[in-house]
Design an enzyme around this catalytic site. Structure first.
Site, mmCIF file in Angstrom:
data_model
loop_
_atom_site.group_PDB
_atom_site.id
_atom_site.type_symbol
_atom_site.label_atom_id
_atom_site.label_comp_id
_atom_site.label_asym_id
_atom_site.label_seq_id
_atom_site.Cartn_x
_atom_site.Cartn_y
_atom_site.Cartn_z
ATOM 1 N N GLU A 13 2.443 -22.665 -1.082
ATOM 2 C CA GLU A 13 3.337 -21.498 -1.094
ATOM 3 C C GLU A 13 3.903 -21.314 -2.504
ATOM 4 O O GLU A 13 3.958 -22.264 -3.287
ATOM 5 C CB GLU A 13 4.440 -21.757 -0.043
ATOM 6 C CG GLU A 13 5.513 -20.713 0.079
ATOM 7 C CD GLU A 13 5.042 -19.357 0.554
ATOM 8 O OE1 GLU A 13 4.260 -18.728 -0.168
ATOM 9 O OE2 GLU A 13 5.499 -18.905 1.626
ATOM 10 N N ASP A 14 4.334 -20.102 -2.816
ATOM 11 C CA ASP A 14 4.923 -19.855 -4.134
ATOM 12 C C ASP A 14 6.363 -20.348 -4.227
ATOM 13 O O ASP A 14 6.744 -21.014 -5.179
ATOM 14 C CB ASP A 14 4.844 -18.356 -4.504
ATOM 15 C CG ASP A 14 5.448 -17.430 -3.444
ATOM 16 O OD1 ASP A 14 5.845 -17.914 -2.355
ATOM 17 O OD2 ASP A 14 5.518 -16.216 -3.697
ATOM 18 N N ASP A 62 12.807 -20.255 -0.170
ATOM 19 C CA ASP A 62 14.137 -19.711 -0.423
ATOM 20 C C ASP A 62 15.036 -20.077 0.767
ATOM 21 O O ASP A 62 15.610 -21.160 0.798
ATOM 22 C CB ASP A 62 13.971 -18.206 -0.626
ATOM 23 C CG ASP A 62 15.246 -17.495 -1.008
ATOM 24 O OD1 ASP A 62 16.169 -18.138 -1.496
ATOM 25 O OD2 ASP A 62 15.318 -16.261 -0.819
ATOM 26 N N PHE A 95 16.524 -14.413 -8.797
ATOM 27 C CA PHE A 95 15.269 -13.797 -8.369
ATOM 28 C C PHE A 95 14.257 -13.889 -9.506
ATOM 29 O O PHE A 95 14.478 -13.384 -10.599
ATOM 30 C CB PHE A 95 15.478 -12.333 -7.970
ATOM 31 C CG PHE A 95 14.270 -11.774 -7.282
ATOM 32 C CD1 PHE A 95 14.078 -11.972 -5.924
ATOM 33 C CD2 PHE A 95 13.317 -11.079 -7.998
ATOM 34 C CE1 PHE A 95 12.942 -11.487 -5.288
ATOM 35 C CE2 PHE A 95 12.177 -10.574 -7.368
ATOM 36 C CZ PHE A 95 11.997 -10.784 -6.010
ATOM 37 N N ARG A 120 3.106 -9.938 -10.984
ATOM 38 C CA ARG A 120 2.381 -11.134 -10.536
ATOM 39 C C ARG A 120 1.524 -11.733 -11.647
ATOM 40 O O ARG A 120 1.242 -12.923 -11.664
ATOM 41 C CB ARG A 120 1.454 -10.791 -9.357
ATOM 42 C CG ARG A 120 2.164 -10.422 -8.072
ATOM 43 C CD ARG A 120 1.167 -10.421 -6.918
ATOM 44 N NE ARG A 120 1.641 -9.708 -5.748
ATOM 45 C CZ ARG A 120 2.412 -10.234 -4.787
ATOM 46 N NH1 ARG A 120 2.799 -11.482 -4.887
ATOM 47 N NH2 ARG A 120 2.781 -9.524 -3.759
HETATM 48 P P1 5GP Z 1 12.119 -17.624 2.674
HETATM 49 O O1 5GP Z 1 11.598 -17.301 4.037
HETATM 50 O O2 5GP Z 1 12.024 -19.092 2.306
HETATM 51 O O3 5GP Z 1 13.502 -17.071 2.442
HETATM 52 O O4 5GP Z 1 11.326 -16.767 1.646
HETATM 53 C C1 5GP Z 1 10.084 -17.007 1.197
HETATM 54 C C2 5GP Z 1 9.548 -15.741 0.590
HETATM 55 O O5 5GP Z 1 10.574 -14.908 -0.002
HETATM 56 C C3 5GP Z 1 8.629 -16.089 -0.546
HETATM 57 O O6 5GP Z 1 7.325 -16.343 -0.082
HETATM 58 C C4 5GP Z 1 8.747 -14.870 -1.429
HETATM 59 O O7 5GP Z 1 7.853 -13.891 -0.977
HETATM 60 C C5 5GP Z 1 10.156 -14.361 -1.218
HETATM 61 N N1 5GP Z 1 11.067 -14.808 -2.297
HETATM 62 C C6 5GP Z 1 12.142 -15.614 -2.157
HETATM 63 N N2 5GP Z 1 12.750 -15.804 -3.348
HETATM 64 C C7 5GP Z 1 12.038 -15.107 -4.261
HETATM 65 C C8 5GP Z 1 12.165 -14.915 -5.681
HETATM 66 O O8 5GP Z 1 13.045 -15.434 -6.382
HETATM 67 N N3 5GP Z 1 11.217 -14.122 -6.252
HETATM 68 C C9 5GP Z 1 10.214 -13.539 -5.561
HETATM 69 N N4 5GP Z 1 9.355 -12.795 -6.238
HETATM 70 N N5 5GP Z 1 10.071 -13.693 -4.229
HETATM 71 C C10 5GP Z 1 10.969 -14.479 -3.578
#
Ligand code: 5GP
Length: 187
Positions: free
Chosen positions: A105-106, A109, A158, A171
């Site tokens: 995963e990238d 959060d 972010f 990207r």
């Molecule tokens: P979670 O479900 O853990 O809150 O969020 C995961 C997803 O939120 C990531 O796969 C990504 O798509 C998006 N996301 C959360 N924080 C960031 C950020 O700082 N930058 C970007 N580009 N996407 C984020």
């Protein structure tokens, strides 16, 4: 080939440059290679954000691991992101049952996406299931999700680049950076 010497004009600051990313991803690759040595590993990239990390990580895995690659794409249900329920947009082609699976995963959060995704995968009874994320924002958790492999812990900002987008842009940037405020951007 021309590569910009300066950050994109919409980037406020570079958080992780190419050198730092490359060094850390090689170290993660070495760790995963040790952990899965002489085993078969199904590496599952979560599209689209993991695409650059995934391709670098795969090339950092040693030949002691028998690697297969697959992808998933997921989205939060519109309006119910806080519930963390995901919709599978693109599913695996490989059957994960009984296999060692590593989800790539990238960023983690709130942790809701991966909590839901790993529940979905666990229901298919993989032999083992772990998560490798390039970035982790531990301060933002809404659920106690802890990935086994983490590239970098970052503050609650972010970020874009290296696969991560804002509205499908940025990207392609070869670094992870913090965006300028909306009014200061070119897009
Ligand atoms: P979670 O479900 O853990 O809150 O969020 C995961 C997803 O939120 C990531 O796969 C990504 O798509 C998006 N996301 C959360 N924080 C960031 C950020 O700082 N930058 C970007 N580009 N996407 C984020």
């Amino acid at each position: 080939m021309h590569i910009d010497a300066f950050p994109h004009p919409d980037i406020h600051k570079i958080l992780l440059d190419e050198q730092a990313l490359g060094d850390r991803i090689r170290a993660l690759g070495a760790q995963i290679t040790r952990d899965y040595s002489q085993r078969r590993l199904l590496v599952v990239g979560v599209l689209k954000g993991s695409l650059i990390f995934m391709s670098d990580l795969l090339r950092a895995l040693g030949s002691e691991v028998d690697v297969m690659v697959d992808f998933m794409a997921v989205a939060s249900y519109a309006g119910t992101a806080s519930t963390g329920t995901i919709r599978v947009l693109l599913d695996l082609r490989e059957n994960p049952e009984g296999r060692d699976v590593l989800v790539v995963e990238d960023i983690v959060d709130t942790g809701l996406t991966l909590t839901s995704l790993t529940e979905t995968l666990r229901a298919r009874r993989p032999g083992s299931l772990e998560v490798c994320t390039l970035l982790d924002k531990p301060d933002c958790r809404k659920t106690p999700f802890k990935p086994k492999y983490v590239g970098f812990q970052i503050p609650n900002e972010f970020v874009v680049g290296f696969g991560l987008d804002y509205d499908e842009r940025y990207r392609q940037l070869p670094y992870v950076g913090v965006l300028k405020p909306l009014q200061a951007r070119t897009h």
